[in-house]
Motif scaffolding. Sequence first.
Motif, PDB file in Angstrom:
ATOM      1  N   GLN A   1       0.849  -1.187   0.000  1.00 27.46           N
ATOM      2  CA  GLN A   1       0.000   0.000   0.000  1.00 27.46           C
ATOM      3  C   GLN A   1       0.882   1.233   0.000  1.00 27.46           C
ATOM      4  O   GLN A   1       1.638   1.466   0.951  1.00 27.46           O
ATOM      5  CB  GLN A   1      -0.938   0.008   1.202  1.00 27.46           C
ATOM      6  CG  GLN A   1      -1.954   1.131   1.160  1.00 27.46           C
ATOM      7  CD  GLN A   1      -3.086   0.906   2.144  1.00 27.46           C
ATOM      8  OE1 GLN A   1      -3.025   0.038   3.022  1.00 27.46           O
ATOM      9  NE2 GLN A   1      -4.162   1.667   1.999  1.00 27.46           N
ATOM     10  N   ALA A   2       0.783   2.004  -1.058  1.00 28.98           N
ATOM     11  CA  ALA A   2       1.509   3.260  -1.173  1.00 28.98           C
ATOM     12  C   ALA A   2       0.659   4.382  -0.574  1.00 28.98           C
ATOM     13  O   ALA A   2      -0.564   4.233  -0.438  1.00 28.98           O
ATOM     14  CB  ALA A   2       1.822   3.553  -2.635  1.00 28.98           C
TER      15      ALA A   2
ATOM     16  N   SER B   1      -1.768   7.237   0.026  1.00 26.62           N
ATOM     17  CA  SER B   1      -2.964   7.708  -0.682  1.00 26.62           C
ATOM     18  C   SER B   1      -3.484   6.707  -1.720  1.00 26.62           C
ATOM     19  O   SER B   1      -4.275   7.082  -2.595  1.00 26.62           O
ATOM     20  CB  SER B   1      -2.696   9.051  -1.387  1.00 26.62           C
ATOM     21  OG  SER B   1      -2.221  10.011  -0.484  1.00 26.62           O
ATOM     22  N   LYS B   2      -3.058   5.471  -1.622  1.00 27.31           N
ATOM     23  CA  LYS B   2      -3.534   4.443  -2.555  1.00 27.31           C
ATOM     24  C   LYS B   2      -4.098   3.252  -1.792  1.00 27.31           C
ATOM     25  O   LYS B   2      -3.819   3.077  -0.603  1.00 27.31           O
ATOM     26  CB  LYS B   2      -2.399   3.976  -3.473  1.00 27.31           C
ATOM     27  CG  LYS B   2      -1.914   5.040  -4.450  1.00 27.31           C
ATOM     28  CD  LYS B   2      -0.955   4.450  -5.455  1.00 27.31           C
ATOM     29  CE  LYS B   2      -0.533   5.469  -6.490  1.00 27.31           C
ATOM     30  NZ  LYS B   2       0.408   4.893  -7.492  1.00 27.31           N
ATOM     31  N   GLY B   3      -4.881   2.448  -2.466  1.00 31.23           N
ATOM     32  CA  GLY B   3      -5.421   1.250  -1.843  1.00 31.23           C
ATOM     33  C   GLY B   3      -4.403   0.134  -1.788  1.00 31.23           C
ATOM     34  O   GLY B   3      -3.325   0.201  -2.383  1.00 31.23           O
ATOM     35  N   ARG B   4      -4.741  -0.880  -1.026  1.00 32.97           N
ATOM     36  CA  ARG B   4      -3.848  -2.030  -0.908  1.00 32.97           C
ATOM     37  C   ARG B   4      -3.913  -2.843  -2.190  1.00 32.97           C
ATOM     38  O   ARG B   4      -5.001  -3.153  -2.682  1.00 32.97           O
ATOM     39  CB  ARG B   4      -4.258  -2.877   0.291  1.00 32.97           C
ATOM     40  CG  ARG B   4      -3.248  -3.938   0.667  1.00 32.97           C
ATOM     41  CD  ARG B   4      -3.532  -4.496   2.041  1.00 32.97           C
ATOM     42  NE  ARG B   4      -3.424  -3.488   3.088  1.00 32.97           N
ATOM     43  CZ  ARG B   4      -3.471  -3.771   4.386  1.00 32.97           C
ATOM     44  NH1 ARG B   4      -3.626  -5.013   4.789  1.00 32.97           N
ATOM     45  NH2 ARG B   4      -3.394  -2.806   5.275  1.00 32.97           N
ATOM     46  N   GLU B   5      -2.753  -3.195  -2.724  1.00 33.48           N
ATOM     47  CA  GLU B   5      -2.727  -3.935  -3.975  1.00 33.48           C
ATOM     48  C   GLU B   5      -1.932  -5.229  -3.834  1.00 33.48           C
ATOM     49  O   GLU B   5      -0.985  -5.320  -3.054  1.00 33.48           O
ATOM     50  CB  GLU B   5      -2.121  -3.086  -5.108  1.00 33.48           C
ATOM     51  CG  GLU B   5      -0.670  -2.725  -4.952  1.00 33.48           C
ATOM     52  CD  GLU B   5      -0.090  -2.086  -6.204  1.00 33.48           C
ATOM     53  OE1 GLU B   5      -0.792  -1.988  -7.230  1.00 33.48           O
ATOM     54  OE2 GLU B   5       1.096  -1.694  -6.160  1.00 33.48           O
TER      55      GLU B   5
ATOM     56  N   GLU C   1       8.391   3.686  -7.827  1.00 32.13           N
ATOM     57  CA  GLU C   1       6.958   3.369  -7.693  1.00 32.13           C
ATOM     58  C   GLU C   1       6.695   2.094  -6.895  1.00 32.13           C
ATOM     59  O   GLU C   1       5.544   1.764  -6.607  1.00 32.13           O
ATOM     60  CB  GLU C   1       6.283   3.265  -9.070  1.00 32.13           C
ATOM     61  CG  GLU C   1       7.008   2.382 -10.062  1.00 32.13           C
ATOM     62  CD  GLU C   1       7.916   3.175 -11.003  1.00 32.13           C
ATOM     63  OE1 GLU C   1       8.642   4.081 -10.522  1.00 32.13           O
ATOM     64  OE2 GLU C   1       7.903   2.865 -12.204  1.00 32.13           O
TER      65      GLU C   1
ATOM     66  N   ALA D   1       6.313   1.571  -0.794  1.00 37.41           N
ATOM     67  CA  ALA D   1       5.040   1.248  -0.153  1.00 37.41           C
ATOM     68  C   ALA D   1       5.305   0.525   1.160  1.00 37.41           C
ATOM     69  O   ALA D   1       6.443   0.132   1.441  1.00 37.41           O
ATOM     70  CB  ALA D   1       4.189   0.356  -1.059  1.00 37.41           C
TER      71      ALA D   1
END
Length: 122
Positions: free
Chosen positions: A38-39, A41-45, A87, A90
């Motif tokens: 999870q980065a 401001s992003k959702g868990r991927e 990128e 995270a």
Amino acid sequence: QVWPVESGGGSVQAGGSLRLSCTAGRTSSDNAMGWFRQAPSKGREFVASISWNGGRTSYADTVKGRFSVSRDGGSTMYLQMNSLKPEDTAVYYCARARGSYAGSDTSQYPYWGQGTQVTVTS
């Protein structure tokens, strides 16, 4: 021990490598395990998963060819991360699945670690 515990995070320059480890207890040898991230401001991927015996692995397209998931036949899982990119920065989470096989669906994983930070600088 039921809840996974991650280790091995840190800071590395772009192009470098890191190896994450996850232990989830003796009884986890029958369960699939997975890595997610999870980065800010992003959702868990989803990143990668491995079946109970290591015979089946799955990867997100974004890490395929650079990351490799493995396990030692018992309760420890690894994520070898090569050619790291900014990128990839995270918090990385280890998860223990309910069954012997699991993929990218977070609902398959009832047990989660606290996460370990990976920072890749350019």
